[in-house]
Design a protein around this motif. Structure first.
Motif, PDB file in Angstrom:
ATOM      1  N   MET A  47      -2.885  50.417  12.053  1.00 25.85           N
ATOM      2  CA  MET A  47      -3.378  49.099  12.408  1.00 25.85           C
ATOM      3  C   MET A  47      -3.926  49.080  13.838  1.00 25.85           C
ATOM      4  O   MET A  47      -4.510  48.093  14.267  1.00 25.85           O
ATOM      5  N   ASN A  48      -3.754  50.182  14.562  1.00 24.89           N
ATOM      6  CA  ASN A  48      -4.113  50.253  15.975  1.00 24.89           C
ATOM      7  C   ASN A  48      -5.437  50.966  16.158  1.00 24.89           C
ATOM      8  O   ASN A  48      -5.676  52.001  15.528  1.00 24.89           O
ATOM      9  N   GLU A  49      -6.316  50.450  17.013  1.00 23.77           N
ATOM     10  CA  GLU A  49      -7.609  51.093  17.273  1.00 23.77           C
ATOM     11  C   GLU A  49      -7.433  52.508  17.817  1.00 23.77           C
ATOM     12  O   GLU A  49      -8.291  53.370  17.606  1.00 23.77           O
ATOM     13  N   ALA A  50      -6.347  52.752  18.531  1.00 20.67           N
ATOM     14  CA  ALA A  50      -6.101  54.078  19.100  1.00 20.67           C
ATOM     15  C   ALA A  50      -5.537  55.048  18.073  1.00 20.67           C
ATOM     16  O   ALA A  50      -5.371  56.231  18.366  1.00 20.67           O
ATOM     17  N   GLY A  51      -5.245  54.559  16.866  1.00 24.43           N
ATOM     18  CA  GLY A  51      -4.768  55.437  15.808  1.00 24.43           C
ATOM     19  C   GLY A  51      -3.251  55.465  15.703  1.00 24.43           C
ATOM     20  O   GLY A  51      -2.549  54.581  16.206  1.00 24.43           O
ATOM     21  N   ILE A  52      -2.761  56.501  15.056  1.00 20.22           N
ATOM     22  CA  ILE A  52      -1.335  56.655  14.790  1.00 20.22           C
ATOM     23  C   ILE A  52      -0.538  56.739  16.092  1.00 20.22           C
ATOM     24  O   ILE A  52      -0.948  57.405  17.041  1.00 20.22           O
ATOM     25  N   ASP A  53       0.610  56.069  16.124  1.00 25.01           N
ATOM     26  CA  ASP A  53       1.540  56.201  17.252  1.00 25.01           C
ATOM     27  C   ASP A  53       2.397  57.441  16.988  1.00 25.01           C
ATOM     28  O   ASP A  53       3.363  57.387  16.219  1.00 25.01           O
ATOM     29  N   TYR A  54       2.029  58.550  17.620  1.00 24.93           N
ATOM     30  CA  TYR A  54       2.682  59.823  17.295  1.00 24.93           C
ATOM     31  C   TYR A  54       4.095  59.920  17.846  1.00 24.93           C
ATOM     32  O   TYR A  54       4.939  60.624  17.280  1.00 24.93           O
ATOM     33  N   ASP A  55       4.394  59.218  18.935  1.00 23.63           N
ATOM     34  CA  ASP A  55       5.769  59.212  19.440  1.00 23.63           C
ATOM     35  C   ASP A  55       6.700  58.545  18.435  1.00 23.63           C
ATOM     36  O   ASP A  55       7.812  59.022  18.179  1.00 23.63           O
ATOM     37  N   LYS A  56       6.239  57.437  17.844  1.00 25.50           N
ATOM     38  CA  LYS A  56       7.039  56.781  16.801  1.00 25.50           C
ATOM     39  C   LYS A  56       7.173  57.674  15.578  1.00 25.50           C
ATOM     40  O   LYS A  56       8.226  57.726  14.936  1.00 25.50           O
ATOM     41  N   LEU A  57       6.090  58.401  15.270  1.00 21.27           N
ATOM     42  CA  LEU A  57       6.109  59.262  14.089  1.00 21.27           C
ATOM     43  C   LEU A  57       7.108  60.404  14.260  1.00 21.27           C
ATOM     44  O   LEU A  57       7.802  60.792  13.314  1.00 21.27           O
ATOM     45  N   GLY A 298     -13.474  55.446  13.360  1.00 27.93           N
ATOM     46  CA  GLY A 298     -12.388  55.152  14.279  1.00 27.93           C
ATOM     47  C   GLY A 298     -11.096  55.815  13.876  1.00 27.93           C
ATOM     48  O   GLY A 298     -10.947  56.337  12.771  1.00 27.93           O
ATOM     49  N   ALA A 299     -10.127  55.796  14.797  1.00 26.42           N
ATOM     50  CA  ALA A 299      -8.877  56.535  14.620  1.00 26.42           C
ATOM     51  C   ALA A 299      -7.882  55.834  13.712  1.00 26.42           C
ATOM     52  O   ALA A 299      -6.769  56.322  13.538  1.00 26.42           O
ATOM     53  N   LYS A 300      -8.261  54.704  13.114  1.00 27.64           N
ATOM     54  CA  LYS A 300      -7.344  54.032  12.200  1.00 27.64           C
ATOM     55  C   LYS A 300      -7.085  54.861  10.944  1.00 27.64           C
ATOM     56  O   LYS A 300      -6.097  54.668  10.251  1.00 27.64           O
ATOM     57  N   SER A 301      -8.000  55.785  10.633  1.00 28.88           N
ATOM     58  CA  SER A 301      -7.829  56.675   9.490  1.00 28.88           C
ATOM     59  C   SER A 301      -8.377  58.047   9.850  1.00 28.88           C
ATOM     60  O   SER A 301      -9.037  58.210  10.868  1.00 28.88           O
ATOM     61  N   LYS A 302      -8.081  59.045   9.005  1.00 27.08           N
ATOM     62  CA  LYS A 302      -8.572  60.390   9.275  1.00 27.08           C
ATOM     63  C   LYS A 302      -9.856  60.631   8.485  1.00 27.08           C
ATOM     64  O   LYS A 302     -10.169  59.925   7.526  1.00 27.08           O
ATOM     65  N   MET A 303     -10.615  61.657   8.891  1.00 27.19           N
ATOM     66  CA  MET A 303     -11.816  62.029   8.158  1.00 27.19           C
ATOM     67  C   MET A 303     -11.478  62.313   6.701  1.00 27.19           C
ATOM     68  O   MET A 303     -10.436  62.897   6.399  1.00 27.19           O
ATOM     69  N   SER A 304     -12.369  61.916   5.811  1.00 29.17           N
ATOM     70  CA  SER A 304     -12.131  62.075   4.380  1.00 29.17           C
ATOM     71  C   SER A 304     -13.264  62.851   3.738  1.00 29.17           C
ATOM     72  O   SER A 304     -14.440  62.579   3.986  1.00 29.17           O
ATOM     73  N   ALA A 305     -12.891  63.811   2.884  1.00 28.41           N
ATOM     74  CA  ALA A 305     -13.904  64.592   2.164  1.00 28.41           C
ATOM     75  C   ALA A 305     -14.628  63.757   1.121  1.00 28.41           C
ATOM     76  O   ALA A 305     -15.710  64.125   0.659  1.00 28.41           O
ATOM     77  N   SER A 306     -14.044  62.621   0.745  1.00 28.15           N
ATOM     78  CA  SER A 306     -14.662  61.786  -0.289  1.00 28.15           C
ATOM     79  C   SER A 306     -15.553  60.690   0.289  1.00 28.15           C
ATOM     80  O   SER A 306     -16.223  59.993  -0.453  1.00 28.15           O
ATOM     81  N   GLU A 307     -15.551  60.537   1.611  1.00 27.45           N
ATOM     82  CA  GLU A 307     -16.382  59.525   2.264  1.00 27.45           C
ATOM     83  C   GLU A 307     -17.431  60.236   3.120  1.00 27.45           C
ATOM     84  O   GLU A 307     -17.142  60.702   4.221  1.00 27.45           O
TER      85      GLU A 307
END
Length: 425
Positions: A47-57, A298-307
């Motif tokens: 939900m964040n423009e900066a992408g995944i919160d990796y510290d929380k992960l 944007g960093a909300k999702s990762k690159m996709s081979a289907s898109e």
């Protein structure tokens, strides 16, 4: 250590005991009501423009952060600077990496294992990240590598026939070979072919499946009653290469430690694997986790081979790369030039800057760009231009190397044979 303790040690998000005393893990859907970020082997969104919160992960998955102390030990032991993926926190998390460094100190063998799920004819830039890291680790430690192509998984999850998935696996394998892996130290296999050639793999899959209950696999992966039974059994196929007896032609009957470089979304497979391995008499695999390569939007999702427009593919021309970055790459710039000059851009959410973070190897240059963009001295157009100039030659070079990979060369990589590596005797 019992099943419950094992699960807690591996960072399971939530546990209950069913009537059979099996460990059940809370599904991703339950956890993410509070966490917002969705991270599993099939979906990555934030939900964040900066992408995944990796510290929380890290806290959620129960892994360990790759900190300065570990990087210092790594560099001291190898006698060379850590890869820029490690220095910049792109590979940010690990499980038992210290154990691998201990083996290196003791001059004891270990091997690398990574993989790819072939769902399209071409890889995109994001797919290269684990392989770039793996290649560097292989060369740094002089160890053997096994690369699994999970064409069986893609047949089960995608609308692919078996023969189509096998062909995609070969095409993807050619992209991997084009990265310059050493054939004497690298074995590439696709599950739908290899399992019939090497009974040891299927035997280990059965051993793993006997250790994992239906409740456990539903909890870990969120499978439902309407999922085909192949999905429920598949995780054991991804786990098996982390057990050295799967490859008797490489390791004989030795129990050799395994290091798995992978994106963090693959961690659930290996939490399961690490729970099972000691019960089969083998060491737990170690892992080193990468962050996600952002979609162009944007960093909300990762690159996709289907898109098609979410990713830069290794088949894209320089013109296509330029157009994609200019048109689709999410900007951290301001609405107007005047505002940008006054307030500066936000590199943390800017996809062009993220491309540079992954592929511009010069640390000094990258920091200069970050500061200039943050201060408004560099405009979004300038940043995108630099990203294009950095990425396009990498893709062009890969395309040239890919043209040289014949079926015969690929067959050498996929041939069942001993490998030449230190500590093999």
């Amino acid at each position: 250590m019992n099943d419950t303790e094992n699960a807690v040690a591996e960072g399971v998000d939530a546990l209950t005991l069913n009537k059979d005393n099996d460990v059940t893990v809370a599904t991703e859907a339950t956890v993410n009501e509070e966490q917002e970020d969705i991270v599993n082997p099939w979906h990555v969104t934030s939900m964040n423009e900066a992408g995944i919160d990796y510290d929380k992960l890290i806290k959620r998955f129960g892994s360990s952060k790759i900190d300065e102390e570990l990087i210092t030990r790594f560099e001291k032991l190898t006698g060379k600077p850590a890869h820029h993926f490690i220095r910049r926190g792109i590979f940010f998390s690990h499980r038992d990496l210290h154990t691998i460094l201990n083996l290196k100190e003791q001059q004891k063998p270990f091997y690398l294992y990574t993989g790819r799920g072939p769902s399209s004819e071409s890889l995109h830039l994001g797919h290269l990240i684990p392989f770039i890291m793996t290649k560097w680790l292989q060369e740094t430690f002089n160890v053997p590598l096994v690369i699994q192509l999970t064409d069986d998984e893609k047949t089960l999850w995608k609308d692919l026939k078996v023969d189509e998935a096998i062909q995609l696996a070969r095409e993807n394998a050619k992209d991997i070979v084009a990265m310059g892996f050493n054939v004497e130290k690298t074995f590439i296999f696709n599950n739908l072919t290899f399992m019939g050639q090497c009974p040891s793999m299927y035997q280990n899959i059965i051993r793993i499946q006997k250790c994992v209950t239906f409740n456990q696999v539903k909890g870990i992966f969120g499978f439902g009653d309407s999922d085909v039974i192949g999905k429920i059994g598949f995780p054991a196929a991804q786990a098996a290469p982390a057990i050295s007896s799967t490859f008797p032609f490489l390791f004989g009957n030795k129990k050799v430690q395994c290091l798995v470089p992978c994106a963090i979304d693959q961690d659930p497979y290996f939490r399961m694997t690490r729970d099972v391995s000691p019960r089969l008499g083998y060491p737990k695999c170690a892992l080193i986790h990468s962050s996600f390569f952002p979609a162009l939007q944007g960093a909300k999702s990762k690159m996709s081979a289907s898109e098609q427009n979410s990713a830069i593919f290794l088949t894209d021309t320089s013109k296509q790369i330029k157009n994609k970055i200019n048109k689709y790459a999410f900007s951290g710039g301001r609405d107007t030039i005047e505002e940008h000059r006054a307030l500066g851009g936000v590199p943390e959410i800017d996809v062009a800057y993220q491309l540079l973070k992954f592929f511009l190897e010069d640390d000094t240059k990258l920091e200069e760009v970050r500061i200039a963009y943050s201060k408004g001295e560099m405009l979004t157009g300038d940043l995108k231009k630099l990203a294009i100039e950095t990425v396009a030659p990498i893709v062009e070079q890969h395309q040239a190397a890919r043209k040289l990979v014949t079926d015969d060369i690929l067959d050498e990589f996929m041939k069942i044979r001993p490998l030449n590596f230190s500590g093999s005797n």
